[in-house]
Every structure is written in structure tokens, then in C-alpha cells.
Design an enzyme around this catalytic site. Structure first.
Site, mmCIF file in Angstrom:
data_model
loop_
_atom_site.group_PDB
_atom_site.id
_atom_site.type_symbol
_atom_site.label_atom_id
_atom_site.label_comp_id
_atom_site.label_asym_id
_atom_site.label_seq_id
_atom_site.Cartn_x
_atom_site.Cartn_y
_atom_site.Cartn_z
ATOM 1 N N ASP A 67 0.852 -1.192 0.000
ATOM 2 C CA ASP A 67 0.000 0.000 0.000
ATOM 3 C C ASP A 67 0.893 1.250 0.000
ATOM 4 O O ASP A 67 1.891 1.308 0.703
ATOM 5 C CB ASP A 67 -0.923 0.001 1.234
ATOM 6 C CG ASP A 67 -2.062 0.989 1.097
ATOM 7 O OD1 ASP A 67 -3.213 0.549 0.968
ATOM 8 O OD2 ASP A 67 -1.791 2.219 1.093
ATOM 9 N N HIS A 98 -11.028 -7.173 -13.080
ATOM 10 C CA HIS A 98 -11.669 -6.003 -12.496
ATOM 11 C C HIS A 98 -13.041 -6.372 -11.935
ATOM 12 O O HIS A 98 -13.977 -6.651 -12.675
ATOM 13 C CB HIS A 98 -11.812 -4.863 -13.516
ATOM 14 C CG HIS A 98 -12.412 -3.639 -12.892
ATOM 15 N ND1 HIS A 98 -11.649 -2.652 -12.286
ATOM 16 C CD2 HIS A 98 -13.698 -3.263 -12.725
ATOM 17 C CE1 HIS A 98 -12.448 -1.722 -11.801
ATOM 18 N NE2 HIS A 98 -13.702 -2.072 -12.049
ATOM 19 N N HIS A 112 -11.788 -1.023 -7.291
ATOM 20 C CA HIS A 112 -11.326 -2.335 -7.779
ATOM 21 C C HIS A 112 -11.145 -3.149 -6.503
ATOM 22 O O HIS A 112 -10.364 -2.745 -5.617
ATOM 23 C CB HIS A 112 -10.010 -2.190 -8.569
ATOM 24 C CG HIS A 112 -9.461 -3.460 -9.125
ATOM 25 N ND1 HIS A 112 -9.072 -3.597 -10.457
ATOM 26 C CD2 HIS A 112 -9.208 -4.664 -8.545
ATOM 27 C CE1 HIS A 112 -8.616 -4.829 -10.671
ATOM 28 N NE2 HIS A 112 -8.684 -5.493 -9.510
ATOM 29 N N HIS A 171 -10.279 -4.968 -3.366
ATOM 30 C CA HIS A 171 -8.978 -5.191 -2.729
ATOM 31 C C HIS A 171 -9.189 -5.527 -1.265
ATOM 32 O O HIS A 171 -10.134 -5.049 -0.629
ATOM 33 C CB HIS A 171 -8.064 -3.971 -2.874
ATOM 34 C CG HIS A 171 -8.691 -2.679 -2.451
ATOM 35 N ND1 HIS A 171 -9.580 -1.990 -3.253
ATOM 36 C CD2 HIS A 171 -8.583 -1.951 -1.312
ATOM 37 C CE1 HIS A 171 -9.974 -0.895 -2.626
ATOM 38 N NE2 HIS A 171 -9.396 -0.858 -1.437
HETATM 39 P P1 AMP Z 1 -9.702 1.760 0.216
HETATM 40 O O1 AMP Z 1 -9.768 3.115 0.878
HETATM 41 O O2 AMP Z 1 -10.170 0.629 1.070
HETATM 42 O O3 AMP Z 1 -10.359 1.788 -1.144
HETATM 43 O O4 AMP Z 1 -8.158 1.467 -0.017
HETATM 44 C C1 AMP Z 1 -7.449 1.958 -1.102
HETATM 45 C C2 AMP Z 1 -5.998 1.847 -0.733
HETATM 46 O O5 AMP Z 1 -5.233 1.915 -1.933
HETATM 47 C C3 AMP Z 1 -5.481 2.945 0.189
HETATM 48 O O6 AMP Z 1 -4.949 2.343 1.358
HETATM 49 C C4 AMP Z 1 -4.394 3.634 -0.644
HETATM 50 O O7 AMP Z 1 -3.293 4.021 0.131
HETATM 51 C C5 AMP Z 1 -4.028 2.568 -1.651
HETATM 52 N N1 AMP Z 1 -3.512 3.000 -2.931
HETATM 53 C C6 AMP Z 1 -4.063 3.918 -3.781
HETATM 54 N N2 AMP Z 1 -3.335 4.015 -4.910
HETATM 55 C C7 AMP Z 1 -2.302 3.142 -4.780
HETATM 56 C C8 AMP Z 1 -1.190 2.776 -5.602
HETATM 57 N N3 AMP Z 1 -0.994 3.328 -6.809
HETATM 58 N N4 AMP Z 1 -0.328 1.838 -5.131
HETATM 59 C C9 AMP Z 1 -0.523 1.283 -3.916
HETATM 60 N N5 AMP Z 1 -1.537 1.578 -3.103
HETATM 61 C C10 AMP Z 1 -2.415 2.497 -3.526
HETATM 62 ZN ZN ZN Z 2 -9.649 -2.387 -12.053
#
Ligand code: AMP
Ligand code: ZN
Length: 111
Positions: free
Chosen positions: A29, A45, A95, A97
Site C-alpha cells: 500500500d 476487475h 477495484h 482489494h
Molecule cells: P480503500 O480506501 O479501502 O479503497 O483502499 C485503497 C488503498 O489503496 C489505500 O490504502 C491507498 O493508500 C491505496 N492506494 C491507492 N493508490 C495506490 C497505488 N498506486 N499503489 C498502492 N496503493 C495504492
Molecule cells: Zn480495475
């Protein structure tokens, strides 16, 4: 479609990948909230868990097995696995996660 995590899957967006198989990717992250904070995603996706289909069962299972494998790989006994489904639950990237977090104490219930 303009999806940052699909960009990571395709390699167009740089990331620190720690785990990969045919269906699943895990990477660090960008804004870690714990000493270990990884994101596990299906390469396909799927915008959020609520949008997954019955046919995604194998992929979703593989996401959970990736968490198991990551714990083993990094010798982690205690971890938290979280998915935020929808804006109101804190989802900011559309997406699917799972946050894999470890290395500190976590509050329960989650904030
Ligand atoms: P959420 O708020 O549950 O949707 O989590 C999204 C997560 O993605 C957050 O913890 C961000 O820090 C992380 N994030 C966003 N863009 C990236 C990226 N390019 N690479 C790695 N982590 C990312
Ligand atoms: Zn995606």
C-alpha cells in the site's frame, strides 16, 4: 476504463509487488497504516465484493489463499484482512482489494 489497480496489473502503474499468480496480485500500500500493509487484489476487475458473481468463487478463494501464503512468506502469525465495500465503508479505489495488515495491535471493533 480508468482504474489504477488495473494499471498495476498491466504494469502501466508502478507498484511494489510481493505476490502474484494467474488470478491474484499483492503489492505494498502506498500509504501504509501498519508496519506491514499490503493490498491483495483479483487481476480481474471487480469493483467491489458486492459486485462479484457466483462465477468469481474460485478467484475470491484464491484471494484468501494469497493472504495465507503472504502470512507464511513473511512469517506473520497475526494479521487483519479487511475489504471496504462502498464509499460509506471507506472504499476509495473501485477495484476489489483486501487490506492485509500486520505488525501492530488492532482495535476491535474496527473504527
Ligand atoms: P480503500 O480506501 O479501502 O479503497 O483502499 C485503497 C488503498 O489503496 C489505500 O490504502 C491507498 O493508500 C491505496 N492506494 C491507492 N493508490 C495506490 C497505488 N498506486 N499503489 C498502492 N496503493 C495504492
Ligand atoms: Zn480495475
Amino acid at each position: 476504463m480508468n482504474c489504477i489497480f488495473c494499471g498495476i496489473v498491466s504494469g502501466e502503474v508502478k507498484s511494489q509487488i510481493v505476490y502474484e499468480n494467474d488470478d491474484v496480485l499483492a503489492f505494498k500500500d502506498l500509504n501504509p497504516q501498519a508496519p506491514t500493509h499490503l493490498l491483495i487484489i483479483p487481476k480481474k476487475h471487480i469493483s467491489r465484493l458486492a459486485e462479484s458473481q457466483d462465477g468469481d468463487a474460485e478467484i475470491l478463494g484464491k484471494v484468501l489463499l494469497a493472504a495465507r501464503d503472504l502470512a507464511k512468506k513473511f512469517d506473520i502469525k497475526d494479521f487483519r484482512l479487511v475489504t471496504n465495500n462502498g464509499k460509506g465503508a471507506g472504499q476509495t479505489v473501485d477495484h476489489l482489494h483486501f487490506h492485509f495488515m500486520a505488525g501492530r495491535r488492532f482495535l476491535w471493533p474496527a473504527g
